[in-house]
Design a protein around this motif. Structure first.
Motif, PDB file in Angstrom:
ATOM      1  N   PRO A 136       0.835  -1.213   0.000  1.00  0.00           N
ATOM      2  CA  PRO A 136       0.000   0.000   0.000  1.00  0.00           C
ATOM      3  C   PRO A 136       0.861   1.251   0.000  1.00  0.00           C
ATOM      4  CG  PRO A 136      -0.061  -1.071   2.147  1.00  0.00           C
ATOM      5  CD  PRO A 136       0.648  -2.022   1.225  1.00  0.00           C
ATOM      6  N   LEU A 137       0.504   2.199  -0.842  1.00  0.00           N
ATOM      7  CA  LEU A 137       1.279   3.434  -0.975  1.00  0.00           C
ATOM      8  C   LEU A 137       1.059   4.356   0.220  1.00  0.00           C
ATOM      9  CD1 LEU A 137       3.168   5.028  -2.801  1.00  0.00           C
ATOM     10  CD2 LEU A 137       1.170   5.999  -3.925  1.00  0.00           C
ATOM     11  N   TYR A 138      -0.182   4.690   0.514  1.00  0.00           N
ATOM     12  CA  TYR A 138      -0.541   5.522   1.661  1.00  0.00           C
ATOM     13  C   TYR A 138      -1.784   4.917   2.300  1.00  0.00           C
ATOM     14  CZ  TYR A 138       2.581   9.169  -0.062  1.00  0.00           C
ATOM     15  OH  TYR A 138       3.677   9.863  -0.483  1.00  0.00           O
ATOM     16  N   PRO A 139      -1.828   4.824   3.619  1.00  0.00           N
ATOM     17  CA  PRO A 139      -3.038   4.294   4.261  1.00  0.00           C
ATOM     18  C   PRO A 139      -4.121   5.366   4.345  1.00  0.00           C
ATOM     19  CG  PRO A 139      -1.391   4.810   5.922  1.00  0.00           C
ATOM     20  CD  PRO A 139      -0.749   5.085   4.584  1.00  0.00           C
ATOM     21  N   GLN A 168       5.482  16.565  -5.962  1.00  0.00           N
ATOM     22  CA  GLN A 168       4.326  17.187  -6.591  1.00  0.00           C
ATOM     23  C   GLN A 168       3.278  17.650  -5.583  1.00  0.00           C
ATOM     24  OE1 GLN A 168       2.671  14.662  -9.614  1.00  0.00           O
ATOM     25  NE2 GLN A 168       4.626  14.311 -10.644  1.00  0.00           N
ATOM     26  N   GLY A 169       3.600  17.532  -4.288  1.00  0.00           N
ATOM     27  CA  GLY A 169       2.676  17.972  -3.253  1.00  0.00           C
ATOM     28  C   GLY A 169       1.498  17.057  -3.043  1.00  0.00           C
ATOM     29  N   LEU A 170       1.673  15.767  -3.304  1.00  0.00           N
ATOM     30  CA  LEU A 170       0.594  14.791  -3.136  1.00  0.00           C
ATOM     31  C   LEU A 170       0.972  13.805  -2.042  1.00  0.00           C
ATOM     32  CD1 LEU A 170      -0.276  14.065  -6.878  1.00  0.00           C
ATOM     33  CD2 LEU A 170      -1.519  15.528  -5.276  1.00  0.00           C
ATOM     34  N   PRO A 171      -0.006  13.284  -1.328  1.00  0.00           N
ATOM     35  CA  PRO A 171      -1.422  13.651  -1.390  1.00  0.00           C
ATOM     36  C   PRO A 171      -1.721  14.904  -0.586  1.00  0.00           C
ATOM     37  CG  PRO A 171      -1.120  11.898   0.175  1.00  0.00           C
ATOM     38  CD  PRO A 171       0.247  12.154  -0.418  1.00  0.00           C
ATOM     39  N   GLN A 172      -2.828  15.546  -0.920  1.00  0.00           N
ATOM     40  CA  GLN A 172      -3.201  16.757  -0.204  1.00  0.00           C
ATOM     41  C   GLN A 172      -3.666  16.455   1.204  1.00  0.00           C
ATOM     42  OE1 GLN A 172      -2.837  19.848  -1.195  1.00  0.00           O
ATOM     43  NE2 GLN A 172      -2.105  19.376  -3.260  1.00  0.00           N
ATOM     44  N   GLY A 173      -4.315  15.324   1.400  1.00  0.00           N
ATOM     45  CA  GLY A 173      -4.739  14.923   2.739  1.00  0.00           C
ATOM     46  C   GLY A 173      -5.985  15.615   3.236  1.00  0.00           C
ATOM     47  N   SER A 174      -6.702  16.265   2.377  1.00  0.00           N
ATOM     48  CA  SER A 174      -7.917  16.947   2.822  1.00  0.00           C
ATOM     49  C   SER A 174      -8.841  17.139   1.643  1.00  0.00           C
ATOM     50  CB  SER A 174      -7.585  18.302   3.461  1.00  0.00           C
ATOM     51  OG  SER A 174      -8.769  18.986   3.805  1.00  0.00           O
ATOM     52  N   GLU A 175     -10.124  17.031   1.907  1.00  0.00           N
ATOM     53  CA  GLU A 175     -11.130  17.278   0.889  1.00  0.00           C
ATOM     54  C   GLU A 175     -11.869  18.589   1.138  1.00  0.00           C
ATOM     55  OE1 GLU A 175     -13.774  13.990   0.577  1.00  0.00           O
ATOM     56  OE2 GLU A 175     -12.497  12.939  -0.838  1.00  0.00           O
ATOM     57  N   ASP A 201      -7.951  12.254  -3.028  1.00  0.00           N
ATOM     58  CA  ASP A 201      -6.503  12.051  -3.029  1.00  0.00           C
ATOM     59  C   ASP A 201      -6.124  10.808  -3.817  1.00  0.00           C
ATOM     60  OD1 ASP A 201      -6.000  14.293  -1.551  1.00  0.00           O
ATOM     61  OD2 ASP A 201      -6.073  13.275   0.373  1.00  0.00           O
ATOM     62  N   ALA A 202      -6.928   9.745  -3.712  1.00  0.00           N
ATOM     63  CA  ALA A 202      -6.632   8.525  -4.465  1.00  0.00           C
ATOM     64  C   ALA A 202      -6.695   8.790  -5.966  1.00  0.00           C
ATOM     65  CB  ALA A 202      -7.614   7.424  -4.074  1.00  0.00           C
ATOM     66  N   ALA A 203      -7.673   9.581  -6.400  1.00  0.00           N
ATOM     67  CA  ALA A 203      -7.760   9.909  -7.824  1.00  0.00           C
ATOM     68  C   ALA A 203      -6.545  10.714  -8.282  1.00  0.00           C
ATOM     69  CB  ALA A 203      -9.046  10.686  -8.095  1.00  0.00           C
ATOM     70  N   GLU A 204      -6.115  11.698  -7.477  1.00  0.00           N
ATOM     71  CA  GLU A 204      -4.946  12.495  -7.850  1.00  0.00           C
ATOM     72  C   GLU A 204      -3.676  11.650  -7.842  1.00  0.00           C
ATOM     73  OE1 GLU A 204      -4.891  15.686  -5.122  1.00  0.00           O
ATOM     74  OE2 GLU A 204      -6.572  16.770  -6.052  1.00  0.00           O
TER      75      GLU A 204
END
Length: 523
Positions: free
Chosen positions: A45-48, A95-102, A54-57
């Protein structure tokens, strides 16, 4: 009864063929699954707990970077090959990912507001959008990982004489090992205060993820002033130490100088007003002179009774005495000096510097001590670097001693081979290939052989039944041994002959009985 029917159905040739086909198909499917499983790399897994946005980006960025990924259909986690896990994280972080917020900022205002939205909902949406935009701006700071902003905005009212003051609080989550200095905290406070109308900077509180208050509650309190003075002294000492090291290290080599500077600062403030005058005036500013004179020998005055009065006795000095009166007023310029002096706090009262220099390496690999002349030159350089002033009591000490360095460790041992991810990939590939080969040899090949030999066995059973029927015997002859030659490759006559030979080899008594029956029937 049911058992007998089941046994008869199981003995049917068509049922056996269908069962053989199903078993063969399952074995082939299992072999294909093992083959493709062995070819698939191990995924991690890349990020939990990634949000959908964030998954789409992240997946779009991985596709652009050419990194293989797959989605876990149970949890929706993004998985990448284990050997490229850290590479993917570093490239995504650049690239500043993931943003971690919606959370959305002013985008919520541009969306469909609906019909009949109240003024309270509109105000709440605007405040939420403003908080989100401020959080995005603060998050651009390098030490900040995530941030939340809360605004307390009073509702304006025409019926209240005194309006409540606006306030704000900022919660920062910093990256591990990073911290915000005072200037950065002040920048966050000023940015929030400047973005909200009528918000005083003193009403902004900044807190980190550990619960530490980064903004003092009262900047003018003794505690805040003491912290400010301590920080200023430590910063000045660090500047002096860095100045000494950067000056001496080119002569001794990197890592061979240790400098510590102690500075005594006077933070008391004083004011002085002074007015002085020059004791010897030399400049005449103005002068006023008056002179009066009167004589006694002639009548004088207004004609009348007083004028005809006889004069008194004559003065003894002379016959024609007179009276003279003179007066003078002189104004001189006086020198005046007015001075107003204010001494700010933070004056340097005393500087003490201690410098320790390591032994100098020689050409033959040994080390030598510095000579007295070399130490004197180093001390002179240190004096100039700190602005040495003997009148205020500054002191400098330079010593030469061998540094005790930590024991050098050998080259880092590589991790065990069983912890290498490529080993597990190779074992998976080899294990899958062996499993496929074993499956083909132990399951598929016997099934194929049995499936191909089923029509021949049926033909043999039919021929034996024909022999039994011709002999009038109710029993079956045993089937031919599979160890003989392939009957399928023989002609019809040779096939019957081979069946007869096999029957003779397996049960000669039974065959003799059949032959005796044939002979008796012919006679």
């Amino acid at each position: 009864m049911n058992t007998a029917i089941a046994e008869r159905i199981a003995e049917l040739p068509s049922f056996r063929q269908l069962w053989s086909l199903l078993a063969l198909a399952g074995a082939v499917a299992l072999g294909l699954y093992l083959f493709f499983w062995s070819q698939t790399p191990a995924m991690a897994p890349l990020y939990p707990q990634l949000t959908e946005r964030d998954a789409a980006e992240v997946t779009e960025a991985l596709r652009g970077l050419g990194i293989e990924y797959q989605l876990d259909y149970n949890t929706g986690a993004v998985q990448v090959p284990t050997e490229r896990l850290h590479e993917a994280r570093l490239k995504l972080a650049s690239q500043g990912l993931p943003q971690g917020s919606e959370r959305q900022g002013f985008e919520v205002i541009g969306g469909d507001q609906g019909f009949g939205v109240s003024q309270f909902i509109e105000g709440a949406r605007y405040q939420h959008a403003l908080e989100t935009e401020l959080a995005r701006s603060i998050k651009t700071l390098r030490p900040v990982k995530d941030v939340r902003v809360h605004l307390a905005l009073p509702k304006p009212s025409a019926f209240a004489r005194r309006q409540g003051a606006a306030s704000a609080s900022v919660v920062l989550e910093l990256f591990p090992g990073r911290a915000l200095d005072k200037n950065q905290v002040d920048a966050v406070v000023r940015m929030v205060a400047a973005s909200v109308a009528d918000l005083d900077p003193g009403a902004v509180a900044v807190v980190d993820q550990s619960g530490r208050l980064l903004t003092p509650p009262d900047p003018t309190s003794e505690t805040a002033l003491s912290d400010l003075q301590f920080e200023r002294a430590r910063r000045l000492e660090a500047t002096y130490s860095q100045r000494i090291q950067s000056l001496i290290e080119p002569m001794t080599g990197p890592g061979r100088v240790s400098a510590e500077v102690a500075i005594d600062l006077d933070f008391s403030e004083s004011e002085e007003a002074r007015e002085t005058f020059t004791p010897d005036p030399t400049k005449l500013r103005s002068e006023q002179t008056s002179e009066q004179s009167a004589g006694t020998g002639q009548p004088a005055g207004v004609p009348g009774a007083l004028a005809n009065t006889p004069p008194g006795p004559e003065p003894a000095t002379g016959d024609a005495a007179s009276l003279v009166s003179r007066s003078a007023t002189r104004n001189f310029e006086l020198d005046r000096t007015v001075s107003h002096t204010r001494q700010p706090g933070g004056r340097v009262r005393r500087v003490s510097a201690a410098v320790l220099v390591d032994l100098i390496p020689a050409a033959d690999g040994s080390s030598r001590e510095l000579t007295a002349d070399e130490l004197a030159r180093l001390e002179a350089l240190v004096r100039e670097a700190i602005g040495f002033d003997g009148e205020r009591g500054d002191s400098v000490s330079v010593m030469n001693a061998a540094f005790i360095r930590p024991a050098e460790t050998g080259p880092s041992t590589p991790p065990p081979i069983w912890e290498h991810p490529l080993l597990w990939d190779a074992l998976r590939l080899i294990g899958g290939s062996l499993a496929v080969i074993v499956l083909l040899l132990a399951v598929v090949k016997p099934m194929v052989r049995q499936f191909a030999a089923t029509p021949v066995a049926v033909a043999r059973r039919v021929q034996l039944d024909d022999l039994d029927s011709a002999a009038g015997s109710p029993r079956e002859l045993p089937s031919a041994s599979a160890s003989g030659p392939e009957p399928a490759r023989l002609s019809g006559y040779e096939q019957r002959l081979e069946v007869a030979r096999s029957a003779v080899a397996q049960d000669p008594k039974r065959v003799a009985q059949v032959v005796k029956t044939w002979v008796g029937g012919d006679g």
